[in-house]
Design an enzyme around this catalytic site. Structure first.
Site, PDB file in Angstrom:
ATOM      1  N   PHE A 159      -2.372 -10.107   2.125  1.00 40.95           N
ATOM      2  CA  PHE A 159      -3.426 -11.121   1.836  1.00 40.95           C
ATOM      3  C   PHE A 159      -4.712 -10.587   1.690  1.00 40.95           C
ATOM      4  O   PHE A 159      -5.508 -11.322   1.501  1.00 40.95           O
ATOM      5  CB  PHE A 159      -3.286 -12.076   3.387  1.00 40.95           C
ATOM      6  CG  PHE A 159      -3.940 -11.609   4.436  1.00 40.95           C
ATOM      7  CD1 PHE A 159      -5.355 -11.624   4.529  1.00 40.95           C
ATOM      8  CD2 PHE A 159      -3.520 -11.004   5.467  1.00 40.95           C
ATOM      9  CE1 PHE A 159      -6.095 -11.364   5.629  1.00 40.95           C
ATOM     10  CE2 PHE A 159      -4.031 -10.362   6.553  1.00 40.95           C
ATOM     11  CZ  PHE A 159      -5.614 -10.511   6.629  1.00 40.95           C
ATOM     12  N   LYS A 183       4.911 -10.228  -6.298  1.00 42.65           N
ATOM     13  CA  LYS A 183       5.015 -11.088  -5.225  1.00 42.65           C
ATOM     14  C   LYS A 183       3.655 -11.092  -4.250  1.00 42.65           C
ATOM     15  O   LYS A 183       3.700 -10.178  -3.511  1.00 42.65           O
ATOM     16  CB  LYS A 183       6.350 -10.629  -4.604  1.00 42.65           C
ATOM     17  CG  LYS A 183       6.995 -11.996  -3.773  1.00 42.65           C
ATOM     18  CD  LYS A 183       6.167 -12.770  -2.769  1.00 42.65           C
ATOM     19  CE  LYS A 183       5.909 -11.745  -1.285  1.00 42.65           C
ATOM     20  NZ  LYS A 183       4.891 -12.387  -0.640  1.00 42.65           N
ATOM     21  N   GLU A 186       1.879 -14.821   0.327  1.00 38.98           N
ATOM     22  CA  GLU A 186       1.847 -16.436   0.353  1.00 38.98           C
ATOM     23  C   GLU A 186       0.548 -17.019   1.183  1.00 38.98           C
ATOM     24  O   GLU A 186       0.250 -18.224   0.922  1.00 38.98           O
ATOM     25  CB  GLU A 186       3.241 -16.794   0.916  1.00 38.98           C
ATOM     26  CG  GLU A 186       3.299 -16.667   2.572  1.00 38.98           C
ATOM     27  CD  GLU A 186       3.724 -15.031   2.597  1.00 38.98           C
ATOM     28  OE1 GLU A 186       3.392 -14.278   2.057  1.00 38.98           O
ATOM     29  OE2 GLU A 186       4.580 -14.833   3.591  1.00 38.98           O
ATOM     30  N   SER A 236       1.692  -4.338   6.141  1.00 36.66           N
ATOM     31  CA  SER A 236       1.733  -3.809   7.550  1.00 36.66           C
ATOM     32  C   SER A 236       3.095  -2.593   7.704  1.00 36.66           C
ATOM     33  O   SER A 236       3.864  -2.609   7.029  1.00 36.66           O
ATOM     34  CB  SER A 236       2.036  -4.904   8.463  1.00 36.66           C
ATOM     35  OG  SER A 236       2.899  -5.568   8.213  1.00 36.66           O
ATOM     36  N   CYS A 291      -7.886  -2.484   5.306  1.00 35.97           N
ATOM     37  CA  CYS A 291      -6.990  -1.250   5.880  1.00 35.97           C
ATOM     38  C   CYS A 291      -7.888  -0.078   5.779  1.00 35.97           C
ATOM     39  O   CYS A 291      -7.521   1.005   6.300  1.00 35.97           O
ATOM     40  CB  CYS A 291      -6.042  -1.071   4.684  1.00 35.97           C
ATOM     41  SG  CYS A 291      -6.471  -0.641   3.024  1.00 35.97           S
ATOM     42  N   GLU A 393      -3.320  -1.483  15.432  1.00 32.19           N
ATOM     43  CA  GLU A 393      -3.979  -1.952  14.256  1.00 32.19           C
ATOM     44  C   GLU A 393      -4.585  -3.672  14.931  1.00 32.19           C
ATOM     45  O   GLU A 393      -3.539  -4.509  14.843  1.00 32.19           O
ATOM     46  CB  GLU A 393      -3.537  -2.013  13.086  1.00 32.19           C
ATOM     47  CG  GLU A 393      -4.364  -2.559  11.802  1.00 32.19           C
ATOM     48  CD  GLU A 393      -3.801  -2.580  10.468  1.00 32.19           C
ATOM     49  OE1 GLU A 393      -2.416  -3.039  10.455  1.00 32.19           O
ATOM     50  OE2 GLU A 393      -4.236  -2.162   9.454  1.00 32.19           O
TER      51      GLU A 393
HETATM   52  P1  NAD Z   1       2.391  -8.138   5.953  1.00 29.36           P
HETATM   53  O1  NAD Z   1       2.878  -6.891   5.965  1.00 29.36           O
HETATM   54  O2  NAD Z   1       2.374  -9.308   6.748  1.00 29.36           O
HETATM   55  O3  NAD Z   1       2.789  -8.825   4.280  1.00 29.36           O
HETATM   56  C1  NAD Z   1       2.696  -7.856   3.045  1.00 29.36           C
HETATM   57  C2  NAD Z   1       3.585  -8.442   2.104  1.00 29.36           C
HETATM   58  O4  NAD Z   1       4.752  -8.439   2.663  1.00 29.36           O
HETATM   59  C3  NAD Z   1       3.261 -10.004   1.903  1.00 29.36           C
HETATM   60  O5  NAD Z   1       3.692 -10.117   0.510  1.00 29.36           O
HETATM   61  C4  NAD Z   1       4.445 -10.651   2.717  1.00 29.36           C
HETATM   62  O6  NAD Z   1       5.068 -12.013   2.160  1.00 29.36           O
HETATM   63  C5  NAD Z   1       5.668  -9.790   2.688  1.00 29.36           C
HETATM   64  N1  NAD Z   1       6.403  -9.904   3.910  1.00 29.36           N
HETATM   65  C6  NAD Z   1       5.874 -10.662   5.120  1.00 29.36           C
HETATM   66  N2  NAD Z   1       6.835 -10.182   6.080  1.00 29.36           N
HETATM   67  C7  NAD Z   1       7.939  -9.795   5.469  1.00 29.36           C
HETATM   68  C8  NAD Z   1       9.246  -9.386   6.046  1.00 29.36           C
HETATM   69  N3  NAD Z   1       9.433  -9.583   7.251  1.00 29.36           N
HETATM   70  N4  NAD Z   1      10.163  -8.524   5.117  1.00 29.36           N
HETATM   71  C9  NAD Z   1       9.811  -8.322   3.541  1.00 29.36           C
HETATM   72  N5  NAD Z   1       8.458  -8.805   3.349  1.00 29.36           N
HETATM   73  C10 NAD Z   1       7.541  -9.338   4.286  1.00 29.36           C
HETATM   74  O7  NAD Z   1       0.961  -7.685   5.880  1.00 29.36           O
HETATM   75  P2  NAD Z   1      -0.610  -8.745   5.600  1.00 29.36           P
HETATM   76  O8  NAD Z   1      -0.731  -9.402   6.893  1.00 29.36           O
HETATM   77  O9  NAD Z   1      -0.540  -9.463   4.385  1.00 29.36           O
HETATM   78  O10 NAD Z   1      -1.568  -7.518   5.180  1.00 29.36           O
HETATM   79  C11 NAD Z   1      -2.346  -6.989   6.373  1.00 29.36           C
HETATM   80  C12 NAD Z   1      -1.708  -5.347   6.418  1.00 29.36           C
HETATM   81  O11 NAD Z   1      -1.769  -4.844   5.015  1.00 29.36           O
HETATM   82  C13 NAD Z   1      -2.545  -4.725   7.493  1.00 29.36           C
HETATM   83  O12 NAD Z   1      -1.520  -3.985   8.290  1.00 29.36           O
HETATM   84  C14 NAD Z   1      -3.358  -3.768   6.639  1.00 29.36           C
HETATM   85  O13 NAD Z   1      -3.742  -2.477   7.108  1.00 29.36           O
HETATM   86  C15 NAD Z   1      -2.207  -3.652   5.580  1.00 29.36           C
HETATM   87  N6  NAD Z   1      -2.929  -3.057   4.377  1.00 29.36           N
HETATM   88  C16 NAD Z   1      -2.838  -1.581   3.996  1.00 29.36           C
HETATM   89  C17 NAD Z   1      -3.307  -1.113   2.779  1.00 29.36           C
HETATM   90  C18 NAD Z   1      -3.219   0.004   2.487  1.00 29.36           C
HETATM   91  O14 NAD Z   1      -3.657   0.676   1.533  1.00 29.36           O
HETATM   92  N7  NAD Z   1      -2.496   1.100   3.420  1.00 29.36           N
HETATM   93  C19 NAD Z   1      -4.182  -2.248   2.000  1.00 29.36           C
HETATM   94  C20 NAD Z   1      -4.367  -3.358   2.244  1.00 29.36           C
HETATM   95  C21 NAD Z   1      -3.749  -3.785   3.446  1.00 29.36           C
END
Ligand code: NAD
Length: 511
Positions: A159, A183, A186, A236, A291, A393
């Site tokens: 997000f 994808k 959401e 994450s 991140c 984090e």
């Molecule tokens: P998230 O892991 O909750 O969601 C990321 C994606 O995975 C979304 O599209 C979501 O719909 C999907 N998702 C959620 N739960 C899932 C599951 N159980 N199984 C499969 N797919 C699933 O992350 P977020 O809260 O949207 O974003 C924040 C996180 O992203 C933080 O941990 C941040 O550090 C990380 N991030 C990392 C970078 C990087 O470059 N390393 C960049 C941006 C964000």
């Protein structure tokens, strides 16, 4: 109320999908999208089921043969028009970002700008895809490598950068000749939908870029689809790790970028005013939901810590917080009420575990936005390695100060942490900076630069549990990730030469 609903309330728009150059109406499940500044539901977004994914895969599969044979310079022309449209529609895109993510409009501009830089880089695809040629590899033999597209590639994004992170992926994947299914998160899906329409308007053939909105169930469908060759994931760490394991087990190529805990080291010789200015933006910009956000300031020596904490305290207390539509604000709201609760509970844990809360942002009220997901900036001093506010984090506007005696102690701390996304050092000493950057176990390192996010012609990625996979996103690594090397060996002997059968393994003739 559960966020996922079978049928949305009457009168609320439902965002569908973007498949084969058209918006596809929502069917089945959907979930609420909030305006984080008001705390109210602004729309619903569809959650794709197997039928919707099938439509997207079919479109991408149908578009692939012709797109892969489209000359790279022609693909670049479309990308160039796309870049121009992104600039023309920047206000609309940024308004979508701010309305659903909450970040301040100027910050949204910054993220879009970084995404556009990747499109600019992708415009050089003719150059980037040039193969490697070896003339006279043997008698009358030439050999070369070329880089062919993989087929259908999927991107799953978080997000926190609803425009930039998708643009880390699809412009280069598509420039390389692949077709793409995105994808998006959401939580804030609208910017991607607008961007997809602009790409079509730029002349991209239908089916080359598709969006399926959805949640973890949609992700499962993507991972289980054998026609999808590769997956780029950003999110994450636990989810990144599980996606990496599941998708590689089924033979997909995967890069899965995870979470972070980024440390800034402040040396006694640093320009402290500049260091604190840089720390403020890096820790509290975008409400700490980056991140690459700095979440730990490691102050080397007692005196440095006293000076840094004094300056930070003063600045954190004065942060201007409110809706992202007001560009005079430094910081907008968090993404969801769940994120707000999670961060509050970390602050309580920090207090229980003995850290000193120098600035407590929990009581913040933004007049007129009492239901928004706001929290003020928080500053913890005297944080130690064993505390959960140090280990985890938090992904919010909480900066932890750790006090150490010397540089080696700071580096042990960073090297032992499970994450290794970004880090930086503030110093005036070149030898210190060089020693630090050479020996620190982190993927992206800044020297007097708090957010060392690589430019588009480099590549972005972390070490340790911040990245599962071998190749970084965007830049030269992305060209390798989204292509498969094919090595050709070709012999054209003169017509009067006849070669005898040889039973030894072919090798270069020794002189
Ligand atoms: P998230 O892991 O909750 O969601 C990321 C994606 O995975 C979304 O599209 C979501 O719909 C999907 N998702 C959620 N739960 C899932 C599951 N159980 N199984 C499969 N797919 C699933 O992350 P977020 O809260 O949207 O974003 C924040 C996180 O992203 C933080 O941990 C941040 O550090 C990380 N991030 C990392 C970078 C990087 O470059 N390393 C960049 C941006 C964000």
């Amino acid at each position: 109320m559960s966020r996922v609903e079978a049928a949305p309330a009457p009168g609320i728009d439902i965002l569908g999908h973007y498949i084969n150059g058209n918006v596809v109406a929502a069917t089945g499940r959907s979930t609420a999208v909030f305006n984080p500044a008001t705390g109210r539901v602004s729309k619903q977004v569809a959650l794709a089921d197997a039928d919707i994914l099938e439509q997207a895969v079919f479109a991408a599969q149908t578009a692939f043969p012709s797109w892969r044979h489209t000359p790279p310079q022609k693909r670049a022309q479309i990308l160039f028009r796309f870049k121009q449209l992104l600039e023309e529609y920047a206000d609309e895109i940024c308004q979508c970002i701010t309305a659903e993510h909450g970040k301040v409009l100027d910050d949204a501009r910054g993220e879009l700008g970084r995404g556009i830089e990747v499109v600019e880089y992708a415009c050089g695809i003719s150059e980037l895809l040039k193969g490697e040629h070896s003339k006279n590899a043997g008698p009358d033999i030439d050999s070369w490598s070329e880089f062919q597209p993989l087929g259908i590639v999927a991107g799953i994004t978080p997000f926190n950068f609803p425009a930039m992170v998708p643009m880390w992926m699809f412009p280069l994947a598509i420039a390389c000749g692949n077709t793409f299914i995105l994808k998006p998160s959401e939580r804030d899906p609208s910017a991607s939908m607008l961007i997809a329409e602009l790409f079509s308007k730029a002349g991209l053939p239908d089916g080359v870029f598709n969006i399926v909105n959805g949640d973890r169930i949609t992700v499962e469908l993507i991972l289980n689809d054998e026609r999808i060759e590769a997956v780029s994931f950003v999110g994450s760490t636990l989810i990144a790790e599980s996606i990496y394991k599941q998708a590689t087990a089924s033979g997909k190529r995967v890069q899965a970028l995870g979470g972070a805990k980024n440390h800034a080291v402040i040396m006694p010789d640093a320009d402290l005013d500049n260091a604190v200015n840089a720390l403020m933006g890096a820790a509290f910009g975008s409400c700490g939901e980056r991140c690459m956000a700095i979440s730990v300031a490691v102050c080397v020596s007692f005196e440095t810590a006293e000076q840094v904490v004094k300056r930070l305290k003063n600045r954190v207390e004065k942060l201007k917080i409110g809706p992202g539509t007001d560009t005079s604000n430094d910081m907008g709201p968090l993404i969801t009420s769940e994120a707000l609760q999670r961060i509050r509970s970390y602050i309580e844990k920090g207090l229980e575990q003995g850290a000193e809360l120098s600035v407590d942002g929990r009581e913040l009220v933004v007049p007129g936005h009492e239901d928004g997901f706001f929290i003020g900036g928080c500053l913890f001093d005297e944080v130690t390695e064993d505390m959960s506010i140090y280990q985890d984090e938090i992904f919010g506007p909480v900066l932890c100060v750790v006090r150490v005696e010397n540089l080696d102690e700071a580096m042990v701390l960073i090297n032992q942490h499970e994450y290794g996304n970004g880090t930086c050092i503030f110093t005036r000493d070149g030898e210190t900076a060089r020693y630090f950057s050479d020996n620190i176990k982190v993927g992206m390192v800044g020297v007097n630069v708090a957010l060392p996010v690589p430019i588009a012609s480099q590549s972005f990625g972390g070490w340790k549990r911040s990245l599962f996979g071998d190749l970084y996103v965007y830049g030269p690594d992305a060209v390798r990730f989204y292509t498969r090397r094919k090595t050709m060996t070709q012999r054209w002997p003169a017509s009067d030469k006849t070669e005898k059968a040889k039973f030894s393994f072919p090798s270069s003739p020794q002189s």
